[in-house]
Motif scaffolding. Structure first.
Motif, mmCIF file in Angstrom:
data_model
loop_
_atom_site.group_PDB
_atom_site.id
_atom_site.type_symbol
_atom_site.label_atom_id
_atom_site.label_comp_id
_atom_site.label_asym_id
_atom_site.label_seq_id
_atom_site.Cartn_x
_atom_site.Cartn_y
_atom_site.Cartn_z
ATOM 1 N N VAL A 189 0.808 -1.214 0.000
ATOM 2 C CA VAL A 189 0.000 0.000 0.000
ATOM 3 C C VAL A 189 0.848 1.275 0.000
ATOM 4 O O VAL A 189 0.338 2.356 -0.258
ATOM 5 N N TRP A 190 2.133 1.143 0.279
ATOM 6 C CA TRP A 190 2.994 2.338 0.246
ATOM 7 C C TRP A 190 3.242 2.824 -1.174
ATOM 8 O O TRP A 190 3.656 3.954 -1.392
ATOM 9 N N ARG A 198 12.817 1.506 -6.353
ATOM 10 C CA ARG A 198 11.713 2.369 -6.758
ATOM 11 C C ARG A 198 11.818 3.641 -5.928
ATOM 12 O O ARG A 198 11.260 3.750 -4.839
ATOM 13 N N ALA A 241 9.034 8.179 -7.040
ATOM 14 C CA ALA A 241 7.672 8.702 -6.914
ATOM 15 C C ALA A 241 7.398 9.301 -5.542
ATOM 16 O O ALA A 241 6.243 9.520 -5.184
ATOM 17 N N GLU A 291 7.427 7.983 -2.814
ATOM 18 C CA GLU A 291 6.726 7.068 -1.929
ATOM 19 C C GLU A 291 7.597 6.823 -0.701
ATOM 20 O O GLU A 291 8.738 7.282 -0.629
ATOM 21 N N ASN A 292 7.060 6.075 0.220
ATOM 22 C CA ASN A 292 7.776 5.803 1.452
ATOM 23 C C ASN A 292 7.974 4.298 1.571
ATOM 24 O O ASN A 292 7.100 3.565 2.038
ATOM 25 N N GLY A 293 9.150 3.866 1.109
ATOM 26 C CA GLY A 293 9.431 2.440 1.030
ATOM 27 C C GLY A 293 9.609 1.761 2.374
ATOM 28 O O GLY A 293 9.773 0.541 2.431
ATOM 29 N N PRO A 334 3.933 1.028 5.780
ATOM 30 C CA PRO A 334 3.058 1.476 6.864
ATOM 31 C C PRO A 334 3.223 0.624 8.119
ATOM 32 O O PRO A 334 3.813 -0.455 8.090
ATOM 33 N N SER A 359 -0.107 9.764 2.314
ATOM 34 C CA SER A 359 0.700 9.111 1.277
ATOM 35 C C SER A 359 2.185 9.101 1.584
ATOM 36 O O SER A 359 2.908 8.255 1.058
ATOM 37 N N LYS A 360 2.647 10.034 2.394
ATOM 38 C CA LYS A 360 4.090 10.229 2.528
ATOM 39 C C LYS A 360 4.605 9.598 3.826
ATOM 40 O O LYS A 360 4.935 8.426 3.841
ATOM 41 N N ALA A 406 3.060 6.373 4.630
ATOM 42 C CA ALA A 406 3.338 5.299 3.661
ATOM 43 C C ALA A 406 2.060 4.655 3.126
ATOM 44 O O ALA A 406 2.010 3.441 2.921
ATOM 45 N N LEU A 407 1.033 5.477 2.881
ATOM 46 C CA LEU A 407 -0.221 4.924 2.354
ATOM 47 C C LEU A 407 -0.582 5.523 0.996
ATOM 48 O O LEU A 407 -1.765 5.713 0.672
ATOM 49 N N ALA A 408 0.423 5.771 0.169
ATOM 50 C CA ALA A 408 0.193 6.386 -1.149
ATOM 51 C C ALA A 408 -0.830 5.604 -1.956
ATOM 52 O O ALA A 408 -1.672 6.169 -2.659
ATOM 53 N N GLU A 437 17.557 -0.980 -1.083
ATOM 54 C CA GLU A 437 17.319 -0.187 -2.296
ATOM 55 C C GLU A 437 18.310 0.955 -2.399
ATOM 56 O O GLU A 437 18.796 1.280 -3.492
#
Lengths: 341, 341
Positions: A33-34, B8, B11, B13-15, B18, B194-195, B198-200, B322
């Motif tokens: 979902v991240w 990745r 974008a 995102e927060n790898g 959550p 989203s950030k 971590a729920l983008a 990563e």
């Protein structure tokens, strides 16, 4: 009122619930979902295209039919643009039309069915760029056969886009669904995972139509609007055809049961192609009193407010326990109301 | 390209993912997916109101900040309405402005920070009903202190609504965040799960502002747009404060690590208050070549295209493995590009 309903039968949800494979797919997607979801919903659109025998460019996915209706309204409506629908038709469509400044032109039902001739005439008279029709219909549950829909489409001006809302198509006789003709630029068909697939809480609907017509959504939609988990769940739902067939059988049996509960109280109901049944309470006052009696017994149903349809209450299908609670409460409510009358 | 990226990091995102409690809440909500979500998102709005010390009427929830930006654009923009933002600011905001026919008035960055004076002057000159500012900023990662933001707000015309996009607020110094003043009718602050959370992939953002300003969304929003599972997940995310604190610490450490990777190649980066770091590659051509080199090594990053910012590449934080892959690929790409130069 601060407590859950004993039977939640008012929102045309599908209390039989989704496939366990869908729940599994959601659990698997939860860990990812991240990441943003695929903005093109490519895999889901490809699966829908295969399912319906159309091209992937003929399919657009959105946050429920409600969201797609909003996009269509935005694309086609300017101030005072005439938009044709049935009087008593889907209120969320009307909300979007009003929100973009459109002028609603409403055609009364012909009895308990939408008036196809009336709608076509209104579209021609007003040169309306948008015409809305739900088949099967909400709130009556009635349907038109595919041949009638075809004739209706052919009667519409070429400049009128028909929004054919088929939210309830999976529970309808297949004879009610015309084949897809994606060469036709003035028909967009809307479907959803909210009803037969029991995924109302996920918000996923889709549009099928001619490629350029459908691609216009891309100019204005919320590109990252489809959650990953929604895409995964809907893909799994589409694949589990046995579960869908079993659910549709349960829905049909439950419609019969609800109709039988009405009959047992001496009341008629409308044969339904949807996941709900409209029960004729004889008058608006009776319908309101019975709905109130159900509410007091913590049973949630709804009723149309439109004259001509306002003597019905609308009862969604649900699991046996909830229908049993409805049956008991309905009998009590009808008896109480009749004793007071 | 037919295969997943090895890292990745493009974008924002927060790898780090959550909280496990959020995953658990999603699993629990999955079984209820047949029910529509609460159209008022009552519990989530109440929790957000408590969290931020504002009233529930000061909070509106929507399908990501993107969706809220679309609603604001629709409410405030008519054909040719001037809208002020930074040149190189958030492109999705510009997309919505253009989609509703607004006229973008852009103010170049002052170095690597948004030009507050320039934005205020443009707003006054154009009598712009909308002004957009991201603090912390995307794509640079820079921020202004709360006192600077306050002064900026006071300089704006009363008829200019400031959209203060604080998507990255949780990873910023607390000194960058002014206190909420919900009596002010011309500021709407946007935040997201989203950030830092971590729920983008779930799409949930929220707006905080004066009650009437915020309530205007109700006239046009997709009322059933917030999935049940999203509401449940975001509630759980808000409650797990320890996890958020741990994630923010990881993000800060990772920003340092990315900056160190740049330094090791003799390159500067911009101190960041976000979940990404912008690395100065010296020139647009170098930045493009390095990004291409990363892509060839299956590492996904992005870069701004705006003159003045186009010599940066933007690297999102992510787990150690990563970042290690990025480090190796970045070193190779820089060396290759320098050898070719």
């Amino acid at each position: 009122m601060g407590h859950p309903f004993r039977a939640r039968l008012g929102a045309n949800e599908n209390g039989f619930g989704p496939s366990p494979k869908v729940i599994q797919a959601m659990a698997e997607a939860a860990g990812e979902v991240w990441m943003y979801g695929d903005p093109e919903s490519h895999d889901l659109r490809a699966a829908l295209a295969r399912e319906h025998g159309v091209g992937i460019d003929n399919v657009m996915v959105g946050e429920g039919i409600d969201s797609l209706l909003g996009l269509i309204a935005r694309l086609y409506i300017q101030k005072d643009t005439p938009v044709v629908t049935s009087l008593g038709g889907y209120p969320t469509f009307n909300y979007h039309v009003a929100g973009f400044g459109g002028r609603l032109v409403t055609v009364p039902y012909d009895g308990v069915r939408e008036n196809l001739d009336g709608l076509a005439k209104a579209a021609a008279r007003e040169q309306a760029p948008l015409v809305y029709l739900a088949n099967p219909d909400n709130p009556t549950g009635t349907w038109w056969e595919a041949s009638d829909i075809q004739r209706f489409i052919e009667k519409l001006p070429e400049t009128s886009l028909l929004i054919l809302d088929e939210a309830y198509c999976e529970t309808a006789p297949s004879s009610a669904l015309p084949p897809f003709d994606t060469s036709r630029t003035n028909v967009v068909r809307l479907r959803t995972f909210s009803k037969a697939y029991a995924l109302a809480g996920l918000r996923c609907g889709y549009a099928i139509g001619e490629a350029e017509t459908v691609r216009a959504f891309d100019k204005i939609r919320n590109h990252f609007g489809m959650p990953r988990i929604t895409q995964a769940a809907c893909l799994a739902a589409l694949e589990d055809k046995d579960y869908l067939a079993a659910t549709v059988a349960k829905i049909k049996a439950c419609r019969e049961k609800i109709a039988g509960i009405a009959t047992a109280q001496g009341l008629n109901s409308i044969p339904s192609a949807t996941n709900f049944v409209a029960i004729d309470c004889g008058s608006k006052a009776m319908a309101e009193a019975i709905m109130q009696g159900l509410l007091e017994r913590s049973i949630f149903v709804r009723k149309p407010g439109t004259p001509g349809l306002d003597h019905y209450i609308r009862v969604s299908v649900g699991p046996d326990e909830e229908i049993a609670r409805f049956e008991k409460a309905f009998g009590e409510a009808v008896t109480t109301v009749r004793n007071q009358a």
